[in-house]
Scaffold this active site. Structure first.
Site: not given
Ligand code: NAD
Length: 532
Positions: A176, A236-237, A261, A266, A285, A288
């Site tokens: 990170d 994540a995405r 997920d 999608e 997906h 959450a």
């Molecule tokens: P967050 O913003 O708290 O954390 C993201 C982290 O990624 C940060 O620490 C940031 O420094 C780091 N980061 C950014 N760019 C980076 C890179 N190029 N390389 C490495 N690290 C990098 O976000 P979160 O709440 O922990 O969410 C994480 C992911 O989960 C997001 O993509 C969010 O959309 C996804 N999410 C998915 C679902 C689902 O239903 N599957 C639900 C909630 C969140």
């Protein structure tokens, strides 16, 4: 109970949320629950309310906001705020907040489920038993204990996954680049670069936002570097893992298995090749989707509204507070420039930003309060790296949490322009400066020590190279060979034969492979692709 003009505050709950949130709200407000309200009814009645709570069904559009003369807060019980016109709310001085932390545990638990399902082949074993088979040998698994977990993105969710994996006696390495070393030490994790993580991890779990930087972060080359038999999950995405490359790595048993997920499309196409494989676990997906996450989202937004109505400051505000109209008007012309300058520098500088120096020159130096501009620059710097929107209200706090120190200065000399904003970002590796001004449109007029004239927008490219005959041509040729058309080219140099800089606007993005090719070419010191 908070009373305004002798009346109680009034909140509309326009989407179904957990009952506990409604119950809490009733302590401070008259609550109207109408979860089937139509867009027209909303426009016609919104001016009765001081607050509105929505999930994703109700669209809080500009039209709604324009009629919302009493509204102080729009609360989204959940994370995404695509259904709320943030700009319109900001213009009207209405706070918009969400509850990003409400799903962190839920997603982290789903990630654990996927890790375990991969390690013990649970989902395919389940399908096999239901198929009246008893294939005990086929489902030999591995333990999580004593294995190395590789966490990509140590934010809210990544850190919760690490916490849970400790109970399974796993070690964690983290990639990170935006996490300050001190925070990593506090969290007890080892910060490494991506290559080291890929080499060392037995299980890889992804928790970064999807950005130009993270698009296809895991592709053919990364699968090659991974340990034979490694496992990878993505909650994540979609698009962070290149699904073509994933298919090949799974088909050739380069890695042990994968769990997703989220997907590039999608839902995935009916004939998605990944469906053919039995070393992959797929969920639709739902990471959450738990009752607790929904309940927590409702309770969190109710608590935030209560905080506001009691005169406090909510935590998860996504836009800016009310400021007096006159001061605001003077700053408005510069917001876009500040956002673009921040975003440009954030993408052009290498390494993680530790210090930000902002100098307001000329007429801007005469203004009393330019803090909103500073916050907008910070927002531009941080937005490309975080998943939830950073804005003028929360930017300074987030910068602080990310270990970025910000200094603000003033200088009367605007180098012949009415106003000028000079921003320098210092990282652990380098420093990058861009000066911008407004000439009807935002313009970058100086980069490091070189005078340029560029409108920061669309796809851009910055290169540093040796100022010798042929260097510029080489860059142009490589881009041309990849069918990348140049819109505007600006070059600048310190002295003949020294280091020079090139800034381009392009018709399309420079793919990662082309950036690699450019960086490997002689006399080219650095090359970066940007999206403004
Ligand atoms: P967050 O913003 O708290 O954390 C993201 C982290 O990624 C940060 O620490 C940031 O420094 C780091 N980061 C950014 N760019 C980076 C890179 N190029 N390389 C490495 N690290 C990098 O976000 P979160 O709440 O922990 O969410 C994480 C992911 O989960 C997001 O993509 C969010 O959309 C996804 N999410 C998915 C679902 C689902 O239903 N599957 C639900 C909630 C969140």
């Amino acid at each position: 109970m908070r009373i305004k003009n002798g009346e109680m505050m009034k909140v509309l709950v326009a989407d179904a949320i957990n009952e506990k949130g409604i119950e809490n709200l009733k302590e401070v407000a008259e609550v109207v629950v109408d979860t089937s309200i139509t867009p027209e009814e909303l426009v016609n009645t919104i001016n009765e309310y001081d607050g509105i709570v929505v999930r994703s069904r109700t669209k809080v559009t500009r039209e709604v906001i324009e009629k919302a003369d009493n509204l102080k807060i729009i609360a989204r019980a959940g994370v995404g705020v695509d259904n709320i016109d943030l700009d319109a709310a900001t213009e009207k001085g209405i706070m918009v907040l969400n509850s990003p932390e409400s799903t962190s545990i839920t997603v982290a638990e789903h990630s654990m489920g996927l890790l375990l399902s991969l390690a013990r082949k649970i989902s395919i074993a389940d399908a096999s038993v239901k198929d009246a088979k008893w294939e005990k040998k086929k489902f030999m698994g591995v333990e999580l204990r004593n294995k190395t977990l590789g966490v990509i993105g140590m934010g809210r969710i990544g850190s919760q996954v690490v916490k849970r994996c400790r109970a399974f006696e796993m070690d964690a390495v983290v990639y990170d680049p935006y996490l300050p070393e001190e925070v990593a030490i506090q969290m007890g994790v080892e910060l490494v670069d991506l290559e080291t993580l890929l080499k060392r991890a037995d299980f890889i779990t992804i928790h970064v936002p999807l950005t130009p930087e993270t698009k296809h972060l895991i592709s053919t080359e990364e699968f090659e570097i991974m340990k034979e038999g490694a496992f990878i999950t993505n909650c994540a995405r979609g698009g962070i893992i290149d699904e073509e490359a994933l298919y090949d790595a799974l088909l050739n048993n380069k890695i042990g298995g994968a769990a997703l997920d989220v997907y590039e499309d999608e839902p995935p196409a009916e004939d998605c090749k990944l469906f053919e494989l039995d070393n992959i676990v797929l969920t639709p997906h739902i990471a959450a989707s738990t009752k607790e996450a929904q309940r927590d989202a409702a309770i969190i937004v109710a608590d935030e509204i209560i905080e506001l109505f009691k005169g406090g400051t909510p935590q998860n505000v996504l836009n800016m507070p009310r400021i007096d109209k006159e001061s605001y008007k003077q700053l408005v012309p510069y917001f876009e420039l500040c956002d673009k300058l921040g975003s440009f520098i954030s993408q052009a500088v290498s390494g993680k930003v530790k210090e930000l120096e902002i100098v307001y020159c000329g007429e801007l130096a005469e203004l009393n309060n330019v803090e909103l501009l500073t916050r907008t620059i910070i927002q531009g710097i941080i937005n490309p790296i975080l998943s939830s929107p950073v804005n003028a209200v929360n930017a300074a706090l987030i910068a602080k949490n990310y270990g970025i120190s910000v200094t603000e200065g003033k200088n009367e000399d605007a180098k012949g322009y009415d106003s000028l904003i000079k921003v320098t970002a210092k990282t652990d590796k380098s420093s990058f400066t861009a000066d911008g001004t407004m000439l009807n449109v935002p313009k970058i007029i100086r980069v490091n020590n070189y005078w340029v004239d560029v409108k920061p927008e669309g796809y851009m490219f910055v290169a540093k190279y040796e100022d010798i005959p042929g260097s510029i041509g080489k860059i142009g040729t490589i881009l041309g060979e990849h069918d990348i058309n140049i819109g505007v080219m600006q070059v600048g140099r310190d002295e003949a034969g020294g280091e020079a800089i090139m800034i381009l606007t392009l018709d399309k993005e420079v793919p990662i492979e082309v950036i690699k090719e450019l960086k490997e070419a002689d006399n080219i010191f650095d090359a970066v692709s940007l999206k403004l």
